[in-house]
Design an enzyme around this catalytic site. Structure first.
Site, PDB file in Angstrom:
ATOM      1  N   ASP A 143       0.842  -1.190   0.000  1.00  0.00           N
ATOM      2  CA  ASP A 143       0.000   0.000   0.000  1.00  0.00           C
ATOM      3  C   ASP A 143       0.884   1.250   0.000  1.00  0.00           C
ATOM      4  O   ASP A 143       1.646   1.470   0.941  1.00  0.00           O
ATOM      5  CB  ASP A 143      -0.914  -0.007   1.230  1.00  0.00           C
ATOM      6  CG  ASP A 143      -2.058   0.985   1.089  1.00  0.00           C
ATOM      7  OD1 ASP A 143      -2.290   1.479  -0.033  1.00  0.00           O
ATOM      8  OD2 ASP A 143      -2.715   1.269   2.111  1.00  0.00           O
ATOM      9  N   TYR A 145       1.416   5.563  -0.575  1.00  0.00           N
ATOM     10  CA  TYR A 145       0.939   6.756   0.138  1.00  0.00           C
ATOM     11  C   TYR A 145       1.271   7.914  -0.792  1.00  0.00           C
ATOM     12  O   TYR A 145       2.021   8.803  -0.446  1.00  0.00           O
ATOM     13  CB  TYR A 145       1.703   6.828   1.470  1.00  0.00           C
ATOM     14  CG  TYR A 145       1.233   7.814   2.504  1.00  0.00           C
ATOM     15  CD1 TYR A 145      -0.060   7.785   3.013  1.00  0.00           C
ATOM     16  CD2 TYR A 145       2.118   8.766   3.022  1.00  0.00           C
ATOM     17  CE1 TYR A 145      -0.452   8.678   4.005  1.00  0.00           C
ATOM     18  CE2 TYR A 145       1.723   9.656   4.004  1.00  0.00           C
ATOM     19  CZ  TYR A 145       0.432   9.605   4.495  1.00  0.00           C
ATOM     20  OH  TYR A 145       0.043  10.473   5.488  1.00  0.00           O
ATOM     21  N   HIS A 150      -3.346  14.110   0.173  1.00  0.00           N
ATOM     22  CA  HIS A 150      -3.691  13.272   1.331  1.00  0.00           C
ATOM     23  C   HIS A 150      -2.586  13.329   2.387  1.00  0.00           C
ATOM     24  O   HIS A 150      -2.864  13.536   3.578  1.00  0.00           O
ATOM     25  CB  HIS A 150      -3.922  11.830   0.887  1.00  0.00           C
ATOM     26  CG  HIS A 150      -4.126  10.861   2.010  1.00  0.00           C
ATOM     27  ND1 HIS A 150      -5.235  10.882   2.830  1.00  0.00           N
ATOM     28  CD2 HIS A 150      -3.334   9.846   2.478  1.00  0.00           C
ATOM     29  CE1 HIS A 150      -5.126   9.916   3.745  1.00  0.00           C
ATOM     30  NE2 HIS A 150      -3.995   9.282   3.548  1.00  0.00           N
ATOM     31  N   GLU A 216     -10.813   4.325   2.655  1.00  0.00           N
ATOM     32  CA  GLU A 216      -9.789   5.032   1.884  1.00  0.00           C
ATOM     33  C   GLU A 216     -10.042   4.779   0.408  1.00  0.00           C
ATOM     34  O   GLU A 216     -10.094   3.630  -0.036  1.00  0.00           O
ATOM     35  CB  GLU A 216      -8.377   4.570   2.283  1.00  0.00           C
ATOM     36  CG  GLU A 216      -8.011   4.978   3.706  1.00  0.00           C
ATOM     37  CD  GLU A 216      -6.539   4.789   4.036  1.00  0.00           C
ATOM     38  OE1 GLU A 216      -5.931   3.817   3.531  1.00  0.00           O
ATOM     39  OE2 GLU A 216      -6.004   5.609   4.804  1.00  0.00           O
ATOM     40  N   GLU A 218      -8.901   4.334  -3.006  1.00  0.00           N
ATOM     41  CA  GLU A 218      -7.611   4.015  -3.619  1.00  0.00           C
ATOM     42  C   GLU A 218      -7.821   3.312  -4.961  1.00  0.00           C
ATOM     43  O   GLU A 218      -8.903   2.806  -5.256  1.00  0.00           O
ATOM     44  CB  GLU A 218      -6.786   3.087  -2.700  1.00  0.00           C
ATOM     45  CG  GLU A 218      -6.583   3.660  -1.306  1.00  0.00           C
ATOM     46  CD  GLU A 218      -5.428   3.015  -0.550  1.00  0.00           C
ATOM     47  OE1 GLU A 218      -4.526   2.427  -1.200  1.00  0.00           O
ATOM     48  OE2 GLU A 218      -5.439   3.096   0.691  1.00  0.00           O
ATOM     49  N   ASP A 250      -9.418   0.669   1.197  1.00  0.00           N
ATOM     50  CA  ASP A 250      -8.540   0.184   2.261  1.00  0.00           C
ATOM     51  C   ASP A 250      -9.123   0.622   3.606  1.00  0.00           C
ATOM     52  O   ASP A 250      -8.698   1.604   4.201  1.00  0.00           O
ATOM     53  CB  ASP A 250      -7.131   0.760   2.044  1.00  0.00           C
ATOM     54  CG  ASP A 250      -6.129   0.203   3.032  1.00  0.00           C
ATOM     55  OD1 ASP A 250      -6.349  -0.911   3.535  1.00  0.00           O
ATOM     56  OD2 ASP A 250      -5.125   0.898   3.300  1.00  0.00           O
ATOM     57  N   ARG A 254      -9.102   4.190  12.516  1.00  0.00           N
ATOM     58  CA  ARG A 254      -8.183   5.302  12.797  1.00  0.00           C
ATOM     59  C   ARG A 254      -7.749   5.377  14.247  1.00  0.00           C
ATOM     60  O   ARG A 254      -6.623   5.794  14.546  1.00  0.00           O
ATOM     61  CB  ARG A 254      -8.857   6.628  12.419  1.00  0.00           C
ATOM     62  CG  ARG A 254      -9.232   6.752  10.970  1.00  0.00           C
ATOM     63  CD  ARG A 254      -8.036   6.735  10.063  1.00  0.00           C
ATOM     64  NE  ARG A 254      -8.437   6.926   8.670  1.00  0.00           N
ATOM     65  CZ  ARG A 254      -7.640   6.709   7.632  1.00  0.00           C
ATOM     66  NH1 ARG A 254      -6.401   6.267   7.822  1.00  0.00           N
ATOM     67  NH2 ARG A 254      -8.073   6.895   6.407  1.00  0.00           N
ATOM     68  N   GLN A 257      -5.132   2.876  14.692  1.00  0.00           N
ATOM     69  CA  GLN A 257      -3.945   3.333  13.951  1.00  0.00           C
ATOM     70  C   GLN A 257      -3.145   4.377  14.740  1.00  0.00           C
ATOM     71  O   GLN A 257      -1.924   4.324  14.825  1.00  0.00           O
ATOM     72  CB  GLN A 257      -4.397   3.901  12.612  1.00  0.00           C
ATOM     73  CG  GLN A 257      -3.264   4.319  11.671  1.00  0.00           C
ATOM     74  CD  GLN A 257      -3.796   4.808  10.324  1.00  0.00           C
ATOM     75  OE1 GLN A 257      -5.005   4.794  10.069  1.00  0.00           O
ATOM     76  NE2 GLN A 257      -2.896   5.245   9.467  1.00  0.00           N
ATOM     77  N   LYS A 270      -5.294  -1.710   9.631  1.00  0.00           N
ATOM     78  CA  LYS A 270      -5.518  -1.886   8.195  1.00  0.00           C
ATOM     79  C   LYS A 270      -5.676  -3.344   7.796  1.00  0.00           C
ATOM     80  O   LYS A 270      -5.899  -3.619   6.613  1.00  0.00           O
ATOM     81  CB  LYS A 270      -4.314  -1.330   7.428  1.00  0.00           C
ATOM     82  CG  LYS A 270      -3.936   0.083   7.773  1.00  0.00           C
ATOM     83  CD  LYS A 270      -4.702   1.054   6.933  1.00  0.00           C
ATOM     84  CE  LYS A 270      -4.120   2.448   7.089  1.00  0.00           C
ATOM     85  NZ  LYS A 270      -4.805   3.382   6.200  1.00  0.00           N
ATOM     86  N   THR A 274      -9.748  -5.236   3.117  1.00  0.00           N
ATOM     87  CA  THR A 274      -9.487  -4.323   2.014  1.00  0.00           C
ATOM     88  C   THR A 274     -10.356  -4.806   0.855  1.00  0.00           C
ATOM     89  O   THR A 274     -10.201  -5.946   0.411  1.00  0.00           O
ATOM     90  CB  THR A 274      -7.996  -4.361   1.604  1.00  0.00           C
ATOM     91  OG1 THR A 274      -7.192  -4.039   2.739  1.00  0.00           O
ATOM     92  CG2 THR A 274      -7.716  -3.382   0.484  1.00  0.00           C
ATOM     93  N   GLU A 381     -10.215  12.967   6.593  1.00  0.00           N
ATOM     94  CA  GLU A 381      -9.992  14.284   5.990  1.00  0.00           C
ATOM     95  C   GLU A 381     -11.303  15.043   5.798  1.00  0.00           C
ATOM     96  O   GLU A 381     -11.362  16.252   6.031  1.00  0.00           O
ATOM     97  CB  GLU A 381      -9.305  14.128   4.630  1.00  0.00           C
ATOM     98  CG  GLU A 381      -7.918  13.549   4.690  1.00  0.00           C
ATOM     99  CD  GLU A 381      -7.473  13.036   3.335  1.00  0.00           C
ATOM    100  OE1 GLU A 381      -7.742  11.836   3.034  1.00  0.00           O
ATOM    101  OE2 GLU A 381      -6.889  13.811   2.563  1.00  0.00           O
TER     102      GLU A 381
HETATM  103 CA    CA Z   1      -4.191   2.876   2.486  1.00  0.00          CA
END
Ligand code: CA
Length: 433
Positions: A143, A145, A150, A216, A218, A250, A254, A257, A270, A274, A381
């Site tokens: 994965d 970034y 972001h 997420e 992606e 994904d 949080r 995390q 995570k 997914t 976000e």
């Molecule tokens: Ca991700």
């Protein structure tokens, strides 16, 4: 490599004898690949999608409509995954795409498939009558970034007093090695995970249900032909190793995390699920939508320097439906071409040490956010660290995901009179076990 060359399969005027709605994700210019079985039961086969139908390629192969669809004695269309097909390489993929395109064209309505009712009845099946399966046996999942917006947003929220981007970010595509076993097909429910969390002011960590479940947005890149251990893939040859793309959600916890991620990055936050969309959209289908990405400043080191446009104009949307809503609602829109680091750079960087990528590996982009508030690719976000709730049309508000919420990702390239769509990537949150 031939990737710059468009062929007859890209003609925007092509239409199929199979009825295809103008807004369909799957016109004749798309020709995605997936794995299906009839709802009534039967073997898993490789299929393509046309309009609201799947077209079983194993039956077409049995009828002698393809040449050279065996790899080391394996009939690729009879496999329960796409991996054998993916290992064949770009020349074979292009040939197969051409055969399918020619069979489905309007002028082929009296051709080998169009005129063969027995074969048509067997091979062309309404999407309502099939169940899709996870299309790829995914060996490894990485994965990235790669969205500057972001990474900047996250930096501002979590390190308000420092530079939003860490010093390495503009010099290399940051990534971590993820978990392949919990990559699941769109439509499978997501059970809210439990774990260890600690708020900044709490004296000690506690255990319980995640209270900050997030998505997420992606895009996933699937590796076709791999590379040998010890042999790096050059940035300009990287696309030769890409079979195609699929949407990736994904899912992220949080609060788990925040407490666990230092110093080695995300782990349990995570690894519970997914989701991916069921159809792999090939680079051939995306070729007409090739475009340049953001200007890179500072200039990347030589091994990451592309000499051609290496991204694609793919519109992306995030849709949310709570239990109280009748239909889903667009809550954010983005584009694949917002990504700062493109797939060629990701592959070159991943392999520069000699790391071998294998057929079926999944490289996800990282959350794809854009410049505006309405282009943010995660709830973290969109709600700006849980401070600004999203207001939905029915009056519901969300800062993070509640049980019963359904998140759907959609993606499409807008062509002249057709669109190349990805199909839905969807999942519903269930209460914890
Ligand atoms: Ca991700």
């Amino acid at each position: 490599t031939g990737m710059d060359v468009m062929d007859e399969t890209h003609d925007s005027k092509l239409r199929s004898w199979v009825e295809v709605d103008a807004n369909s994700d799957f016109p004749i210019q798309n020709i995605p690949f997936g794995i299906y079985r009839p709802k009534g039961g039967g073997d898993l086969h490789v299929a393509t999608a046309i309009g609201d139908y799947v077209l079983d390629l194993a039956h077409l192969d049995d009828a002698g409509l393809f040449n050279g669809t065996e790899v080391e004695g394996t009939e690729v269309f009879h496999e329960p995954t796409l991996n054998a097909l993916m290992s064949m390489g770009r020349k074979a993929w292009k040939e197969i795409r051409l055969v399918i395109s020619r069979l489905l064209r309007q002028e082929a309505s009296n051709g080998d498939l169009g005129n063969n009712n027995d074969l048509k009845n067997m091979a062309l099946i309404s999407m309502n009558e099939v169940e899709m399966q996870l299309p790829v046996d995914i060996g490894d999942y990485t994965d990235f970034y790669s969205s500057k917006e972001h990474a900047t947003n996250v930096g501002k929220m979590f390190r308000p007093d420092g530079e939003p981007l860490l010093p390495n970010w503009l010099h290399l595509p940051v990534a971590y090695h993820g978990r392949a076993s919990s990559v699941i097909l769109s439509g499978i429910d997501i059970v809210r995970p439990k774990g260890q969390t600690k708020t900044p002011d709490a004296p000690a960590p506690s255990f319980g249900n995640s209270k900050r479940l997030d998505f997420e947005l992606e895009m996933g890149v699937f590796i076709g032909a791999g590379n040998n251990l010890g042999e790096a893939v050059s940035v300009n040859a990287a696309e030769d190793h890409v079979f195609g793309l699929a949407l990736v959600n994904d899912w992220s916890a949080r609060d788990i995390q925040t407490w666990e991620y230092q110093p080695l990055g995300p782990f349990l936050a995570k690894n519970f699920a997914t989701s991916i969309s069921p159809w792999i959209i090939t680079l051939e289908a995306l070729e007409p939508f090739r475009c340049s990405g953001p200007k890179q400043d500072p200039k990347p080191l030589e091994y990451l320097r592309n000499t051609k446009d290496s991204t694609f104009d793919i519109n992306l949307g995030i849709y949310l439906k709570t239990e109280n809503m009748d239909s889903d609602q667009l809550i954010s829109s983005s584009n694949y071409n917002y990504l700062y680091w493109n797939m060629s750079q990701q592959i070159a960087h991943h392999t520069i040490t000699g790391c071998n990528l294998r057929t079926g590996d999944l490289l996800a982009s990282g959350t794809i956010s854009g410049p505006g508030k309405d282009n943010r690719g995660s709830m973290l976000e969109l709600s700006w660290l849980w401070t600004e709730p999203i207001k939905l049309s029915n009056g519901d508000e969300r800062k993070s995901l509640d049980d019963g919420d359904t998140v759907t990702l959609r993606g499409w390239c807008q062509g002249d009179g057709y669109r190349i769509g990805f199909g839905d990537c969807t999942g519903t949150i269930l209460p914890p076990n």
